[in-house]
Motif scaffolding. Structure first.
Motif, PDB file in Angstrom:
ATOM      1  N   GLY A   1       4.287   6.856   2.803  1.00 17.93           N
ATOM      2  CA  GLY A   1       5.279   5.855   2.421  1.00 17.93           C
ATOM      3  C   GLY A   1       4.592   4.560   2.017  1.00 17.93           C
ATOM      4  O   GLY A   1       3.556   4.591   1.340  1.00 17.93           O
ATOM      5  N   ILE A   2       5.158   3.426   2.422  1.00 17.44           N
ATOM      6  CA  ILE A   2       4.565   2.142   2.037  1.00 17.44           C
ATOM      7  C   ILE A   2       4.332   1.268   3.269  1.00 17.44           C
ATOM      8  O   ILE A   2       4.980   1.448   4.304  1.00 17.44           O
ATOM      9  CB  ILE A   2       5.461   1.356   1.060  1.00 17.44           C
ATOM     10  CG1 ILE A   2       6.816   1.007   1.692  1.00 17.44           C
ATOM     11  CG2 ILE A   2       5.637   2.099  -0.237  1.00 17.44           C
ATOM     12  CD1 ILE A   2       7.602  -0.022   0.893  1.00 17.44           C
ATOM     13  N   SER A   3       3.392   0.351   3.115  1.00 11.95           N
ATOM     14  CA  SER A   3       3.225  -0.688   4.127  1.00 11.95           C
ATOM     15  C   SER A   3       2.896  -1.977   3.388  1.00 11.95           C
ATOM     16  O   SER A   3       2.410  -1.950   2.251  1.00 11.95           O
ATOM     17  CB  SER A   3       2.103  -0.334   5.105  1.00 11.95           C
ATOM     18  OG  SER A   3       0.882  -0.213   4.409  1.00 11.95           O
TER      19      SER A   3
ATOM     20  N   THR B   1      -8.791   4.754  -4.735  1.00  5.84           N
ATOM     21  CA  THR B   1      -7.411   4.304  -4.896  1.00  5.84           C
ATOM     22  C   THR B   1      -7.173   3.833  -6.329  1.00  5.84           C
ATOM     23  O   THR B   1      -8.123   3.578  -7.081  1.00  5.84           O
ATOM     24  CB  THR B   1      -7.116   3.123  -3.950  1.00  5.84           C
ATOM     25  OG1 THR B   1      -8.131   2.145  -4.148  1.00  5.84           O
ATOM     26  CG2 THR B   1      -7.087   3.546  -2.501  1.00  5.84           C
ATOM     27  N   ALA B   2      -5.902   3.739  -6.682  1.00  8.52           N
ATOM     28  CA  ALA B   2      -5.510   3.036  -7.910  1.00  8.52           C
ATOM     29  C   ALA B   2      -4.944   1.691  -7.481  1.00  8.52           C
ATOM     30  O   ALA B   2      -4.359   1.580  -6.398  1.00  8.52           O
ATOM     31  CB  ALA B   2      -4.462   3.834  -8.667  1.00  8.52           C
ATOM     32  N   ILE B   3      -5.143   0.686  -8.313  1.00  6.63           N
ATOM     33  CA  ILE B   3      -4.643  -0.648  -7.966  1.00  6.63           C
ATOM     34  C   ILE B   3      -4.008  -1.279  -9.201  1.00  6.63           C
ATOM     35  O   ILE B   3      -4.585  -1.254 -10.295  1.00  6.63           O
ATOM     36  CB  ILE B   3      -5.787  -1.561  -7.464  1.00  6.63           C
ATOM     37  CG1 ILE B   3      -6.442  -0.959  -6.212  1.00  6.63           C
ATOM     38  CG2 ILE B   3      -5.268  -2.965  -7.152  1.00  6.63           C
ATOM     39  CD1 ILE B   3      -7.696  -1.691  -5.751  1.00  6.63           C
TER      40      ILE B   3
ATOM     41  N   ILE C   1      -2.517   2.219  -4.489  1.00  5.04           N
ATOM     42  CA  ILE C   1      -1.960   3.577  -4.435  1.00  5.04           C
ATOM     43  C   ILE C   1      -3.052   4.539  -3.988  1.00  5.04           C
ATOM     44  O   ILE C   1      -4.060   4.720  -4.663  1.00  5.04           O
ATOM     45  CB  ILE C   1      -1.424   3.999  -5.824  1.00  5.04           C
ATOM     46  CG1 ILE C   1      -0.455   2.935  -6.351  1.00  5.04           C
ATOM     47  CG2 ILE C   1      -0.730   5.354  -5.746  1.00  5.04           C
ATOM     48  CD1 ILE C   1      -0.400   2.880  -7.855  1.00  5.04           C
ATOM     49  N   ASP C   2      -2.825   5.130  -2.839  1.00 10.13           N
ATOM     50  CA  ASP C   2      -3.773   6.104  -2.280  1.00 10.13           C
ATOM     51  C   ASP C   2      -3.139   7.492  -2.412  1.00 10.13           C
ATOM     52  O   ASP C   2      -2.170   7.804  -1.724  1.00 10.13           O
ATOM     53  CB  ASP C   2      -4.030   5.761  -0.814  1.00 10.13           C
ATOM     54  CG  ASP C   2      -4.952   6.771  -0.144  1.00 10.13           C
ATOM     55  OD1 ASP C   2      -5.374   7.732  -0.818  1.00 10.13           O
ATOM     56  OD2 ASP C   2      -5.226   6.605   1.059  1.00 10.13           O
ATOM     57  N   LYS C   3      -3.675   8.305  -3.305  1.00 13.29           N
ATOM     58  CA  LYS C   3      -3.039   9.603  -3.552  1.00 13.29           C
ATOM     59  C   LYS C   3      -3.618  10.714  -2.674  1.00 13.29           C
ATOM     60  O   LYS C   3      -3.295  11.892  -2.892  1.00 13.29           O
ATOM     61  CB  LYS C   3      -3.127   9.980  -5.030  1.00 13.29           C
ATOM     62  CG  LYS C   3      -4.513  10.329  -5.545  1.00 13.29           C
ATOM     63  CD  LYS C   3      -4.414  10.700  -7.018  1.00 13.29           C
ATOM     64  CE  LYS C   3      -5.763  10.936  -7.667  1.00 13.29           C
ATOM     65  NZ  LYS C   3      -6.516  12.085  -7.200  1.00 13.29           N
TER      66      LYS C   3
ATOM     67  N   VAL D   1       0.858  -1.182   0.000  1.00 10.26           N
ATOM     68  CA  VAL D   1       0.000   0.000   0.000  1.00 10.26           C
ATOM     69  C   VAL D   1       0.896   1.234   0.000  1.00 10.26           C
ATOM     70  O   VAL D   1       1.787   1.374   0.849  1.00 10.26           O
ATOM     71  CB  VAL D   1      -0.924   0.013   1.237  1.00 10.26           C
ATOM     72  CG1 VAL D   1      -1.863   1.213   1.183  1.00 10.26           C
ATOM     73  CG2 VAL D   1      -1.730  -1.274   1.312  1.00 10.26           C
ATOM     74  N   MET D   2       0.658   2.127  -0.946  1.00  9.52           N
ATOM     75  CA  MET D   2       1.464   3.344  -1.078  1.00  9.52           C
ATOM     76  C   MET D   2       0.597   4.564  -0.760  1.00  9.52           C
ATOM     77  O   MET D   2      -0.550   4.653  -1.206  1.00  9.52           O
ATOM     78  CB  MET D   2       2.003   3.480  -2.501  1.00  9.52           C
ATOM     79  CG  MET D   2       2.757   2.255  -2.979  1.00  9.52           C
ATOM     80  SD  MET D   2       3.260   2.408  -4.704  1.00  9.52           S
ATOM     81  CE  MET D   2       4.450   3.740  -4.599  1.00  9.52           C
ATOM     82  N   SER D   3       1.161   5.499  -0.025  1.00 10.52           N
ATOM     83  CA  SER D   3       0.440   6.742   0.275  1.00 10.52           C
ATOM     84  C   SER D   3       1.476   7.824   0.550  1.00 10.52           C
ATOM     85  O   SER D   3       2.693   7.569   0.475  1.00 10.52           O
ATOM     86  CB  SER D   3      -0.457   6.554   1.498  1.00 10.52           C
ATOM     87  OG  SER D   3       0.350   6.421   2.655  1.00 10.52           O
TER      88      SER D   3
END
Ligand code: SF4
Length: 568
Positions: free
Chosen positions: A123-125, A152-154, A202-204, A118-120
């Motif tokens: 950072g990432i997790s 989100t984008a995936i 991806i959470d922008k 997961v990106m935001s």
């Protein structure tokens, strides 16, 4: 803009400033630059030294019509060479709004566990993927969207990627949250699995559009580009019929691959044409849409939603390459059957071109009968189940040919040809033969050139120009149909780049980007062991005449070897 470097073994992130030498690269060009700078060309594509790269094009981030594509790259398990495969949908836009110039995923986990990254802005997790493992991309995307939110984008892989099949791609959700925008070619889904990833979310939120150095100049260039695009006659054609408009065009040139590329004319062409599809969708209504956008802001809307006779959506989009490879190439003349097969191939996260070619080779071997759509569906389900035959098919046409003892296999550098017969459209044959990407129409399609496509003496120049332009557009993040607008307003490329970045690029910027990308790709492949012997159309296509023109592929080896004439 930053480089986000993820170590898949440690599951850690390093955020770096973009190196000066990478600043003027984007999309396909940036993939090529990173691969040359950091990846050993002889590495194992599924090993720790290969990298999986996501690089938005240089114009991504502003919802310019058809200009938000994501390039995904690495060393291909299918071709053994460099690979860039690009897709529409949301991924490019969302990465850019997080300020990411490139996401580079390195190394590989010690175990085979697949996780969700997961990106935001934080950072990432990494999170467990147990509830989506083994699931097709449609069901998996639904679960992920309900968990992480509809904005989100995936980017995710299907069961084919999880099995590390060489035809596995990476599906990206589109603006309507359908996971159907695939970075299809070259097996990058298998590379993603080797990095321990089932999905990247991806959470922008909290992110921003990229800065523009000269907003007024950008607005002016955007207006010129959009007007040029909207007034181009092909925009109307693609809006009405989608890429399926190419069925009758290819058929008219005797270039519609039919029954494992054994002839260029198909008696059922009209039944699988764009015209037929449009009539069916208008009549069926319900979920059916003749025109649909894969990304926000696209004005061409070449996509569609194919619905059954009750108006229930089956698949979106149904495109020409799929119609050619899963339709005429298999002797199947029913759009409903092709759409059903397309859904399965999408759900498995596989490349419909590669799978269509593999099934064609299997029919040539007598595994099934051309035209038997029910058996074709069963074979696709064998891929899902992972039977020995299913695994062979899932590794693509070249492996299928080797295992089943078929010599008539339509591949170059191990990658299946698209739906344009190289003996009838010889310029595209030159592209298939020489592209560092392997056989791929998007690397330089020549069918629209107003030339004699059968004359072998004039094709190299046409292919060279098409390959340079496409490598340029792929570096910008521009969909091939967006290029219609830039063809009419060529200054807009220069002006958009200069306005966004404050550069002083000249009129030749598109060609410079294209030549640079191709040069780097050729260097990578050469160091990986490719020679001019790899830049050839299969020998049987140079010997066996193709109906209706009785043409063979006869562009000379000297011509093929002169294609990249600027590289010493
Ligand atoms: S023209 Fe088609 S492929 Fe290109 S951005 Fe629009 S919908 Fe997507």
């Amino acid at each position: 803009m930053e480089i986000w470097r993820v170590n898949a073994r440690r599951r850690s992130l390093l955020r770096e400033a973009t190196p000066k030498s990478w600043e003027k690269f984007g999309g396909r060009g940036l993939v090529a630059r990173i691969m040359r700078d950091e990846t050993p060309p002889t590495c194992d594509p599924l090993g720790p030294r290969n990298k999986l790269i996501f690089a938005p094009g240089l114009l991504v981030g502003h919802m310019l019509s058809s200009c938000d594509r994501i390039s995904v790259g690495g060393k291909s398990p299918l071709t053994g060479g460099i690979k860039e495969s690009n897709a529409g949908g949301r991924t490019g836009l969302h990465l850019t709004h997080l300020g990411i110039k490139a996401l580079i995923i390195e190394d590989r986990p010690e175990d085979d566990e697949l996780q969700i990254m997961v990106m935001s802005t934080d950072g990432i997790s990494f999170e467990p993927a147990a509830d989506v493992l083994g699931k097709g991309v449609y069901a998996a995307a639904e679960i992920l969207i309900s968990r992480y939110g509809k904005n989100t984008a995936i980017a995710l892989i299907g069961p084919g990627g999880e099995r590390k099949l060489s035809s596995a791609g990476i599906q990206n959700i589109d603006k309507d949250r359908s996971p159907s925008r695939i970075a299809a070619r070259g097996g990058l889904g298998a590379v993603m699995a080797s990095k321990g990833l089932k999905a990247i979310v991806i959470d922008k939120s909290g992110g921003e559009k990229p800065d523009i150095v000269d907003p007024a100049a950008f607005r002016s260039a955007r207006k010129r580009y959009t007007e040029a695009l909207m007034s181009h006659p092909q925009t109307r054609v693609y809006n009405d019929y989608g890429t399926a408009a190419m069925t009758m065009m290819a058929s008219g040139f005797g270039a519609l691959p039919t029954r494992n590329f054994s002839t260029g004319e198909f008696e059922g062409a009209e039944r699988i044409s764009g015209e037929m599809m449009r009539d069916m969708l208008l009549e069926r209504a319900g979920d059916a849409q003749t025109s649909h956008a894969c990304m926000a802001g696209c004005t061409i809307k070449c996509s569609n939603v194919f619905a059954d006779d009750q108006g229930a959506g089956i698949v979106s989009p149904l495109e020409y390459e799929t119609i050619g490879l899963l339709g005429s190439n298999l002797g199947i003349d029913s759009l409903d059957a092709i759409a059903g097969m397309n859904w399965i191939v999408n759900d498995l996260g596989l490349d419909s071109i590669e799978i269509g070619a593999a099934l064609g080779v299997a029919a040539e071997a007598g595994v099934w009968e051309f035209g038997d759509e029910h058996r074709a569906m069963e074979l696709l389900e064998e891929i899902r189940q992972g039977t020995p035959l299913g695994l062979v098919l899932g590794h693509g046409a070249a492996v299928t040919g080797r295992v089943l003892g078929v010599s008539k296999v339509p591949v170059v550098k191990g990658q299946a040809m698209s739906a344009y017969e190289p003996r009838a459209i010889k310029g595209t044959g030159v592209t298939y033969a020489t592209s560092p990407q392997g056989a791929d129409h998007t690397a330089g399609l020549t069918i629209r050139a107003k030339v004699d496509h059968l004359d072998p003496t004039i094709q190299t120049d046409i292919s060279r120009s098409a390959q340079i332009n496409m490598a340029g557009y792929d570096s910008l993040g521009v969909c091939s149909f967006g290029s219609f607008g830039f063809a009419v307003a060529p200054d807009a490329v220069r002006d958009l780049l200069n306005a966004r970045y404050g550069w002083d690029s000249g009129d030749d910027i598109l060609q410079k980007l294209g030549r640079t990308a191709l040069t780097l790709e050729r260097e990578f492949n050469s160091l990986a062991g490719f020679t001019s012997a790899d830049d050839r159309i299969p020998e049987w296509m140079t010997i066996e005449p193709l109906a209706p023109h009785n043409a063979v592929f006869d562009v000379s080896d000297e011509e093929l070897d002169s294609i990249f004439d600027w590289i010493s």
